[in-house]
Design an enzyme around this catalytic site. Structure first.
Site, PDB file in Angstrom:
ATOM      1  CB  VAL A  18      -1.006   0.006   1.104  1.00 36.17           C
ATOM      2  CG1 VAL A  18      -1.806   1.256   1.389  1.00 36.17           C
ATOM      3  CG2 VAL A  18      -1.949  -1.243   1.114  1.00 36.17           C
ATOM      4  CG  ASP A  36       9.297  -0.071   6.143  1.00 41.94           C
ATOM      5  OD1 ASP A  36       8.127  -0.356   5.675  1.00 41.94           O
ATOM      6  OD2 ASP A  36       9.701  -1.190   6.808  1.00 41.94           O
ATOM      7  NE  ARG A  41       9.415  -2.278   0.626  1.00 40.73           N
ATOM      8  CZ  ARG A  41       9.192  -2.728  -0.394  1.00 40.73           C
ATOM      9  NH1 ARG A  41       9.574  -3.241  -1.356  1.00 40.73           N
ATOM     10  NH2 ARG A  41       7.812  -2.265  -1.040  1.00 40.73           N
ATOM     11  CB  THR A  87      -4.781  -3.533  10.314  1.00 44.69           C
ATOM     12  OG1 THR A  87      -5.220  -3.555   8.845  1.00 44.69           O
ATOM     13  CG2 THR A  87      -4.401  -2.176  10.920  1.00 44.69           C
ATOM     14  CB  THR A 122      -8.224  -2.224   6.800  1.00 43.85           C
ATOM     15  OG1 THR A 122      -7.818  -2.203   5.242  1.00 43.85           O
ATOM     16  CG2 THR A 122      -9.538  -3.034   6.780  1.00 43.85           C
ATOM     17  CB  CYS A 262      -8.248  -7.163   1.665  1.00 41.13           C
ATOM     18  SG  CYS A 262      -7.019  -5.887   1.488  1.00 41.13           S
ATOM     19  NE  ARG A 333       0.436  -8.980   2.517  1.00 44.47           N
ATOM     20  CZ  ARG A 333       0.026  -7.582   2.299  1.00 44.47           C
ATOM     21  NH1 ARG A 333       0.099  -6.510   3.225  1.00 44.47           N
ATOM     22  NH2 ARG A 333      -0.327  -7.167   1.188  1.00 44.47           N
TER      23      ARG A 333
END
Length: 433
Positions: A18, A36, A41, A87, A122, A262, A333
């Protein structure tokens, strides 16, 4: 608050699927800091490499005003903070707000007069004001809607989708005051060519996000339950769906595993909040139970077919093609393929997993499993094509047959990628959802 858009210096907190695309787009127009806590990364991004494959090295180079950092002190120069951390849920399917809490603490320590904190992660309706704002106030010593302000603009990233990208998806925006709501809306309008929808409150925006995926989850759950019924009736689910789909208003959902960050997670945020206010959701949780069970259901059906074919299950090897949560994407994930593998293991089966997209080291770190080899020299007794990567979609039944030994191999075509009759002609006993 800052007076004009161009005076904004934006910080993106969390550079995953995202945050990075968002940072790239803002970095084309605004001074932008991508933050981050993962040093590796940051190092990769500074070298123009994105392991999520959501952006290219060329796109990163186009973001000429974007810088990357792991030092929280660098955030102090910013006045708009956009939080895009994950989240997830815990083992009991309860919201795990740890990343959100930590990010809020980090931002709170550098908040100045007039700063805006926008959340994209979210959450359940009310979480921004009930969880995040008190943390921001505690660590900044400042007062909400007096000294600093908040916005909520839920992410709508679809990992692996190169058509419906960030700027082409309408963005929901909101703010903690009417003035801030307009500022947040104008900020996103500057990068989102599809336009925005300004919600009436933070809570409305939060609720809109969480029901988007809850609705999809329930629709898929219905089709998954139908596939269970049709299997017992001896009819093919895909054939039924194709027939029903000849009507103009029939929704084209397909059965399958529901994982990812999601659809397989967000409904639990809504049900958690519903139970807090004294309501026990029935339909939503029923859908979740169905979808959470489909990988194990698939494994058990493969085992049943193997037993019918005389295969010694306890001494067998099952191959699994695909480990990511969706096709043509490296995102592992909450992959339900793991549930499939664990169910096979309870039967004493040796499982060999392969994936054309996933990072092997990340997969091992996340799940404690290793990828193996499935080919003509390393054959299996049964094969599950679990993910519709292009590399697997392009295989012919004869190609798949070469991966299997014995006279009666079982093939589970989870995504209905192949012609059922062609698979049977190639010698497979076929199961598909």
């Amino acid at each position: 608050m800052t007076a004009t858009l161009k005076t904004h210096k934006i910080a993106i907190i969390g550079l995953g699927y995202v945050g990075l695309p968002l940072a790239v787009e803002f970095g084309k127009q605004f001074d932008t800091l991508g933050f981050d806590i993962n040093a590796q990364r940051i190092a990769e991004l500074r070298n123009g490499q994105d392991r999520t494959l959501e952006t290219t090295s060329e796109e990163l180079a186009q973001a000429t005003q974007l810088q990357f950092n792991t030092d929280p002190a660098a955030l102090a120069a910013c006045n708009v903070f956009i939080v895009t951390v994950p989240t997830p849920i815990d083992q009991a399917n309860r919201p795990d707000l740890t990343p959100l809490v930590k990010a809020s603490e980090t931002v709170g320590k550098v908040l100045k007069q007039g700063d805006i904190v926008i959340y994209e992660s979210t959450v359940y309706p009310g979480a921004t004001e009930e969880v995040c704002v008190p943390i921001l106030e505690k660590f900044s010593g400042k007062k909400f809607n007096v000294d600093f302000f908040c916005g909520y603009s839920p992410e709508r990233i679809n990992p692996g989708d190169k058509v419906n990208t960030l700027t082409k998806i309408k963005k929901i925006t909101s703010g903690s005051t009417p003035e801030v709501a307009e500022t947040v809306d104008q900020l996103y309008k500057s990068i989102i060519t599809a336009g925005t929808h300004k919600a009436t409150s933070l809570k409305v925006a939060e609720a809109a996000k969480v029901i988007e995926n809850t609705q999809r989850d329930l629709n898929i759950a219905l089709i998954n339950e139908l596939s269970v019924i049709f299997e017992r009736l001896g009819i093919d689910t895909l054939e039924v769906l194709e027939a029903a789909g000849s009507k103009w208003n029939f929704l084209p959902f397909r059965p399958g595993f529901v994982g990812g960050h999601c659809i397989g997670v967000d409904p639990y945020y809504l049900t958690h909040k519903a139970e807090q206010v004294g309501y026990h959701p029935q339909v939503i949780l029923a859908g979740r139970r169905i979808n959470d069970n489909m990988a194990r259901y698939t494994a058990r059906n493969v085992i049943r077919q193997m037993l019918r074919n005389g295969i010694d299950v306890a001494r067998s090897t099952v191959g699994v093609l695909g480990a990511t949560f969706k096709e043509n994407c490296p995102d592992i994930r909450n992959s339900k393929v793991i549930d499939l593998v664990r169910e096979f293991e309870t039967w004493g089966v040796t499982v060999v997993i392969a994936d054309a997209w996933a990072d092997a080291a990340e997969f091992t770190h996340e799940y404690g499993l290793k990828f193996g080899t499935i080919d003509a020299q390393h054959q299996v007794d049964a094969l599950v094509v679990a993910v519709g990567h292009n590399e697997y979609r392009s295989l012919a039944p004869a190609d798949l047959r070469q991966l299997c030994r014995g006279s009666k191999p079982v093939l589970a075509d989870v995504k209905s990628l192949y012609n059922r009759h062609d698979l049977a002609a190639a010698g497979f006993t076929v199961f598909r959802l």
